[in-house]
Write an enzyme that holds these catalytic residues in place. Sequence first.
Site, short mmCIF file in Angstrom:
data_model
loop_
_atom_site.label_atom_id
_atom_site.label_comp_id
_atom_site.label_asym_id
_atom_site.label_seq_id
_atom_site.Cartn_x
_atom_site.Cartn_y
_atom_site.Cartn_z
N LYS A 273 34.89 9.95 -43.85
CA LYS A 273 33.91 10.78 -44.58
C LYS A 273 32.85 11.29 -43.62
O LYS A 273 32.49 12.47 -43.64
CB LYS A 273 33.26 9.97 -45.71
N ASP B 138 29.27 10.86 -56.50
CA ASP B 138 30.49 10.19 -56.96
C ASP B 138 30.69 10.41 -58.46
O ASP B 138 31.79 10.23 -58.98
CB ASP B 138 30.37 8.68 -56.72
N GLN C 91 29.99 2.75 -50.89
CA GLN C 91 31.44 2.53 -50.82
C GLN C 91 31.85 1.31 -51.65
O GLN C 91 31.26 0.24 -51.54
CB GLN C 91 31.86 2.36 -49.36
#
Length: 290
Positions: free
Chosen positions: A51, A118, A95
């Site tokens: 990422k 997210d 994460q």
Amino acid sequence: MQIISGTAVAEKVLEECRREIAELTAQGRKPGLAVVLVGDDPASRAYVRSKDKKCRDLGLHSVKLELPSTTTQEELLAHVQALNNDPAIHGILVQSPPPKHIDEAAIVRAIDPAKDVDGFHPVNVAKLALEDPTGFVPCTPLGCQRLLIDAGIETSGAHAVVVGRSMIVGKPMALLLMAKGKGGDATVTVTHSRTRDLAAITRTADIIIAAIGRPHFIKAEHVKEGAVVIDVGINRVDDPTTEKGYKLVGDVAYDEVAPKCRAITPVPGGVGPMTIAMLMANTIKACKQA
Ligand code: NDP
């Protein structure tokens, strides 16, 4: 039969992102993404690295916070708070999965919903259900919808069967497909492990979204002729012929299913590359809305 290449569509999305990032940067509004990793899970570490690399590639401001597995809930909350208050950061991602002593739901709720790229914060879940376009939609289902649109698959009036009801994939996918407008307006059935006679239901589907987490679970018997199949699954299976000793396969038995399909996504090279591309797109959206 059409093979829907997620790699190609993701490239297109990332090109759009690159252009928008350059425009925003020229206006002094460079989009910024912070990715927080707690602990040293190798798979998570690899995701976070890729990422970060993608962000830098595109010219995005990227902050990678790698915290030890001993980080306490309070310390992590303090980091999230600092990122919430940082005007150079528009997107925050913690994460998953964090170490066991961390209350993940509490961390998600601590993220400013305006920076929750997210799309897991309850405010964004509600916005998706309410069809509020200012909300953030989880990247994987958003990527699946984009694949359908890009491949010219008509969802309006189609019967879409989603296999899986997780908050990350199945549930938001169903909401997206039933929402009004492009890539939506479908008649949606959601199935899961308690569903009786799954194959009888999936055989009535014009579009199947498989998000189960079981290798090659969807077989030819689950699919009608001419269906469109989107395979979200990423499963490691042993393969001594490869250097790593394993390979990645989807939730769909591709070889037997593909010949029956009008269109299908492969694994790898299908939904996978779309997830990170949509994360970049969500970060740009967050920056524009800031
Ligand atoms: P979860 O384990 O959270 O959810 C799996 C879902 O599948 C559950 O709803 C479960 O039902 C259902 N299920 C399990 N067994 C069956 C069965 N026998 N019949 C019908 N339904 C069943 O997984 P995720 O949603 O997080 O992920 C699904 C897959 O997608 C995984 O392979 C994952 O690796 C992959 N993935 C890929 C991403 C990408 O970027 N391409 C991103 C995220 C996930 P129940 O609720 O009843 O337990």
